[in-house]
Design a protein around this motif. Structure first.
Motif, PDB file in Angstrom:
ATOM      1  N   SER A 172       6.943  20.641  54.107  1.00  0.00           N
ATOM      2  CA  SER A 172       6.862  21.454  54.931  1.00  0.00           C
ATOM      3  C   SER A 172       7.145  21.125  56.125  1.00  0.00           C
ATOM      4  CB  SER A 172       5.573  22.119  54.811  1.00  0.00           C
ATOM      5  OG  SER A 172       4.541  21.472  54.918  1.00  0.00           O
ATOM      6  N   PHE A 173       7.212  19.883  56.566  1.00  0.00           N
ATOM      7  CA  PHE A 173       7.071  19.430  57.815  1.00  0.00           C
ATOM      8  C   PHE A 173       8.290  18.645  58.295  1.00  0.00           C
ATOM      9  CE2 PHE A 173       4.482  16.436  54.971  1.00  0.00           C
ATOM     10  CZ  PHE A 173       5.570  15.595  54.940  1.00  0.00           C
ATOM     11  N   THR A 174       9.383  19.136  57.837  1.00  0.00           N
ATOM     12  CA  THR A 174      10.469  18.448  57.939  1.00  0.00           C
ATOM     13  C   THR A 174      11.095  18.618  59.426  1.00  0.00           C
ATOM     14  OG1 THR A 174      11.988  20.208  57.054  1.00  0.00           O
ATOM     15  CG2 THR A 174      11.790  18.428  55.712  1.00  0.00           C
ATOM     16  N   ASN A 215       9.229  18.416  61.807  1.00  0.00           N
ATOM     17  CA  ASN A 215       8.046  17.830  62.721  1.00  0.00           C
ATOM     18  C   ASN A 215       8.707  16.397  63.382  1.00  0.00           C
ATOM     19  OD1 ASN A 215       5.911  16.174  63.806  1.00  0.00           O
ATOM     20  ND2 ASN A 215       4.353  17.398  62.192  1.00  0.00           N
ATOM     21  N   ASP A 234       7.015  13.782  64.527  1.00  0.00           N
ATOM     22  CA  ASP A 234       6.192  13.050  64.322  1.00  0.00           C
ATOM     23  C   ASP A 234       6.042  12.378  62.842  1.00  0.00           C
ATOM     24  OD1 ASP A 234       5.308  12.786  67.011  1.00  0.00           O
ATOM     25  OD2 ASP A 234       4.032  14.343  66.560  1.00  0.00           O
ATOM     26  N   ARG A 235       6.926  13.255  62.045  1.00  0.00           N
ATOM     27  CA  ARG A 235       6.711  12.901  60.589  1.00  0.00           C
ATOM     28  C   ARG A 235       7.157  11.457  60.370  1.00  0.00           C
ATOM     29  NH1 ARG A 235      11.615  15.282  61.443  1.00  0.00           N
ATOM     30  NH2 ARG A 235      13.370  14.883  60.315  1.00  0.00           N
ATOM     31  N   LYS A 291      -2.504  14.885  49.018  1.00  0.00           N
ATOM     32  CA  LYS A 291      -1.873  15.041  50.323  1.00  0.00           C
ATOM     33  C   LYS A 291      -1.072  13.815  50.513  1.00  0.00           C
ATOM     34  CE  LYS A 291      -4.662  18.774  52.046  1.00  0.00           C
ATOM     35  NZ  LYS A 291      -5.354  19.339  53.322  1.00  0.00           N
ATOM     36  N   GLU A 310       2.905  14.204  57.955  1.00  0.00           N
ATOM     37  CA  GLU A 310       3.381  14.825  59.396  1.00  0.00           C
ATOM     38  C   GLU A 310       3.189  13.863  60.267  1.00  0.00           C
ATOM     39  OE1 GLU A 310       0.800  15.723  57.054  1.00  0.00           O
ATOM     40  OE2 GLU A 310       0.253  17.513  56.911  1.00  0.00           O
ATOM     41  N   SER A 311       2.354  12.659  60.203  1.00  0.00           N
ATOM     42  CA  SER A 311       2.222  11.628  61.045  1.00  0.00           C
ATOM     43  C   SER A 311       1.769  10.160  60.409  1.00  0.00           C
ATOM     44  CB  SER A 311       1.047  12.028  62.157  1.00  0.00           C
ATOM     45  OG  SER A 311       0.064  12.150  61.605  1.00  0.00           O
ATOM     46  N   HIS A 322      -0.975   9.919  57.276  1.00  0.00           N
ATOM     47  CA  HIS A 322      -0.527   9.164  56.194  1.00  0.00           C
ATOM     48  C   HIS A 322      -1.489   8.425  55.743  1.00  0.00           C
ATOM     49  CE1 HIS A 322       2.340   7.592  52.932  1.00  0.00           C
ATOM     50  NE2 HIS A 322       2.306   6.411  53.523  1.00  0.00           N
TER      51      HIS A 322
END
Length: 231
Positions: A118-120, A122, A124-125, A159, A184-185, A189
């Protein structure tokens, strides 16, 4: 119906040439893949080694036939060949990349299609690509079963963000499996890995006799997506 994935590593050891490779991927290759209906293509840099400018690529396919036809269809795409003229004209004595390592994999039953984060969007991903080698076909099969019987779902629940898992049909260091995680970061992770490792469910799974000696070596790469990556 399970998907198939080609994972490529373009071996590049020069920052300028890495930029040249990325420009060709951005302006020629990814648009051509899109015209063929191939979406969710990931293009990444190796975050873990500042001296290695290799480019990592993940291409999903609906079938092995679609994979087998790829180069023929690219060669017939005039927009692609026109956009690639400068690329094809590169000097043999000074190539942009040394070689391309390629793995062709089939998705696991527990994750038959790519799960898009869902964070594509972002910036910082980050992603982590892992390759698990096994010492024979049976141990490789049992490791896939370990994921399908609960490890994949545990990664979802903690997650860790599994994007795909693939058992390798052809490629270096076989037999093996390859998978991609996203977060997300980098900090997130690390926290997700802590939650996974400390889970009671993981403690119960990892010591089961049927999964003993299934992994002989682990290769892993910390990746950052390019600004045109679709993952």
């Amino acid at each position: 119906m399970s998907e198939f994935y080609e994972i490529r590593i373009y071996r590049v050891f020069d920052f300028e040439k890495q930029n040249m490779l990325e420009a060709w991927m951005r302006d020629a290759l990814l648009p051509a893949l899109g015209r063929l209906g191939i979406k969710n293509v990931g293009v990444f840099r190796n975050q873990g080694d500042p001296n290695d400018h290799s480019q990592f690529m993940v291409i999903p396919f609906e079938s092995l036939e679609q994979f087998a036809e790829l180069n023929v269809k690219l060669a017939a795409d005039k927009k692609f060949t026109d956009a690639s003229q400068g690329w094809f004209a590169q000097d043999m004595k000074d190539p942009v990349y040394n070689r391309v390592d390629s793995w062709v994999t089939q998705a696991f039953d527990s994750i038959p299609k790519m799960e898009i984060p869902s964070f594509t969007d972002n910036p910082d991903r980050i992603y982590e690509l892992r390759l698990y080698e096994s010492h024979n076909m049976d141990s490789a099969k049992r490791k896939v079963k370990m994921f399908d019987d609960g490890e994949t779902q545990l990664m979802r629940d903690t997650k860790l963000g599994p994007v795909f898992f693939g058992r390798t049909l052809a490629g270096p260091d076989s037999p093996n499996l390859i998978y991609l995680l996203g977060a997300e970061s980098e900090a997130a992770h690390k926290e997700h890995w802590k939650a996974f490792i400390s889970s009671d469910r993981w403690a119960a799974i990892k010591d089961l006799p049927e999964y003993k000696d299934t992994v002989s070596k682990i290769q892993k790469w910390n990746l950052t997506p390019t600004d045109f990556s679709e993952l």
